[in-house]
Design a protein around this motif. Structure first.
Motif, PDB file in Angstrom:
ATOM      1  N   THR A  69       0.826  -1.207   0.000  1.00 40.50           N
ATOM      2  CA  THR A  69       0.000   0.000   0.000  1.00 40.50           C
ATOM      3  C   THR A  69       0.857   1.253   0.000  1.00 40.50           C
ATOM      4  O   THR A  69       0.553   2.233  -0.702  1.00 40.50           O
ATOM      5  CB  THR A  69      -0.939   0.016   1.220  1.00 40.50           C
ATOM      6  OG1 THR A  69      -1.707  -1.195   1.247  1.00 40.50           O
ATOM      7  CG2 THR A  69      -1.880   1.201   1.174  1.00 40.50           C
ATOM      8  N   CYS A  70       1.940   1.256   0.771  1.00 36.86           N
ATOM      9  CA  CYS A  70       2.841   2.410   0.807  1.00 36.86           C
ATOM     10  C   CYS A  70       3.484   2.628  -0.557  1.00 36.86           C
ATOM     11  O   CYS A  70       3.678   3.775  -0.987  1.00 36.86           O
ATOM     12  CB  CYS A  70       3.923   2.207   1.874  1.00 36.86           C
ATOM     13  SG  CYS A  70       3.319   2.368   3.558  1.00 36.86           S
ATOM     14  N   LYS A  73       0.819   4.222  -2.739  1.00 31.90           N
ATOM     15  CA  LYS A  73       0.533   5.606  -2.353  1.00 31.90           C
ATOM     16  C   LYS A  73       1.760   6.499  -2.399  1.00 31.90           C
ATOM     17  O   LYS A  73       1.647   7.715  -2.328  1.00 31.90           O
ATOM     18  CB  LYS A  73      -0.061   5.637  -0.936  1.00 31.90           C
ATOM     19  CG  LYS A  73      -1.379   4.920  -0.809  1.00 31.90           C
ATOM     20  CD  LYS A  73      -1.868   4.893   0.628  1.00 31.90           C
ATOM     21  CE  LYS A  73      -2.224   6.277   1.109  1.00 31.90           C
ATOM     22  NZ  LYS A  73      -2.817   6.230   2.479  1.00 31.90           N
ATOM     23  N   SER A  75       3.936   6.835  -0.062  1.00 32.68           N
ATOM     24  CA  SER A  75       3.999   7.547   1.216  1.00 32.68           C
ATOM     25  C   SER A  75       4.197   6.552   2.348  1.00 32.68           C
ATOM     26  O   SER A  75       3.956   5.349   2.188  1.00 32.68           O
ATOM     27  CB  SER A  75       2.717   8.344   1.463  1.00 32.68           C
ATOM     28  OG  SER A  75       1.607   7.477   1.573  1.00 32.68           O
ATOM     29  N   GLU A 144      -7.369   2.277  -0.858  1.00 30.46           N
ATOM     30  CA  GLU A 144      -6.488   2.761  -1.914  1.00 30.46           C
ATOM     31  C   GLU A 144      -6.902   2.213  -3.275  1.00 30.46           C
ATOM     32  O   GLU A 144      -6.906   2.942  -4.278  1.00 30.46           O
ATOM     33  CB  GLU A 144      -5.034   2.365  -1.607  1.00 30.46           C
ATOM     34  CG  GLU A 144      -4.023   2.832  -2.633  1.00 30.46           C
ATOM     35  CD  GLU A 144      -3.953   4.343  -2.770  1.00 30.46           C
ATOM     36  OE1 GLU A 144      -3.489   4.817  -3.831  1.00 30.46           O
ATOM     37  OE2 GLU A 144      -4.352   5.052  -1.829  1.00 30.46           O
ATOM     38  N   ARG A 148      -8.163   4.271  -6.578  1.00 30.67           N
ATOM     39  CA  ARG A 148      -7.476   4.171  -7.860  1.00 30.67           C
ATOM     40  C   ARG A 148      -8.393   3.665  -8.976  1.00 30.67           C
ATOM     41  O   ARG A 148      -8.247   4.077 -10.130  1.00 30.67           O
ATOM     42  CB  ARG A 148      -6.268   3.249  -7.735  1.00 30.67           C
ATOM     43  CG  ARG A 148      -5.078   3.885  -7.040  1.00 30.67           C
ATOM     44  CD  ARG A 148      -3.938   2.909  -6.853  1.00 30.67           C
ATOM     45  NE  ARG A 148      -2.734   3.613  -6.431  1.00 30.67           N
ATOM     46  CZ  ARG A 148      -1.803   4.066  -7.261  1.00 30.67           C
ATOM     47  NH1 ARG A 148      -1.938   3.876  -8.561  1.00 30.67           N
ATOM     48  NH2 ARG A 148      -0.753   4.695  -6.806  1.00 30.67           N
TER      49      ARG A 148
END
Length: 229
Positions: A69-70, A73, A75, A144, A148
């Protein structure tokens, strides 16, 4: 108590209450022996083919999912995501270890356990996401992907859980009628729960601010969105 501190306390109370609520819901579903949530089918399946506990696999997969996920993203995870990743698995193992939820027999009681489990998991998700301190690994990935793809949380969650549940079943995880409940009910309930808990938290923090301002004989509305970043 200062307004900002009061809001901070309420945010983290919602967050940790959410983690415990999800943990109890998960154990209720396991104890029902009528099938568990798709992710837990995978966790249990992995536990059966390894020496690691269910809670440990919750944590291990959480770390992997947070990393993915990071990357999507671009981040770093928020504190809430980090704490969810580390604490949810141990919470589940602790409840199982001390046997806080007794075993039951008979279809009626098992169905009650399953229903309670589904409801608690969905409501727990809303509780810990509402403060916006960071969604948990699996829910963060759901949000997320929904962002998207432009699909609803319900659609993304349902598709993801069908895939995950199938994988867990191939590893020997328990698939039963309860798994279908989780597949098709968690998404809609989660969407409602997030919306409800966000409104509830906003109402509580605003009410606290209004009462404090009245006590100070000077009305100043304090807005706090709860974001950790």
């Amino acid at each position: 108590m200062h307004k900002r501190k009061r809001a901070w306390v309420w945010h983290w109370m919602f967050f940790f209450s959410g983690l415990w609520t999800i943990s109890f819901g998960t154990v209720f579903a396991i104890k029902s022996d009528l099938g568990v949530a798709p992710w837990d089918v995978l966790h249990i399946g992995l536990a059966r083919v390894s020496s690691l506990s269910i809670g440990t696999w919750v944590t291990v997969l959480g770390i992997v999912i947070v990393a993915v996920t990071c990357w999507l993203k671009r981040s770093n995870p928020q504190w809430g995501t980090f704490l969810n990743m580390l604490l949810l698995g141990p919470f589940i193992d602790l409840i199982m270890f001390v046997n806080l939820i007794p075993d039951v027999r008979g279809w009626v009681l098992r169905l009650v356990y399953l229903t309670v489990g589904v409801a608690l998991v969905a409501f727990g998700v809303g509780l810990y996401i509402a403060p916006r301190t960071g969604a948990g690994p699996r829910d963060g990935l759901t949000l997320e992907l929904a962002k998207r793809t432009g699909w609803s949380i319900r659609a993304v969650r349902t598709i993801m859980e069908v895939i995950v549940g199938g994988t867990g079943w191939l590893l020997g995880g328990p698939v039963h009628i309860g798994t279908l409940f989780f597949c098709f009910l968690t998404g809609p309930l989660m969407q409602w729960s997030i919306s409800y808990c966000e409104r509830l938290l906003e109402k509580i923090t605003k009410r606290g601010a209004i009462l404090e301002n009245l006590n100070q004989r000077k009305v100043r509305t304090y807005h706090h969105d709860g974001f950790g970043c």
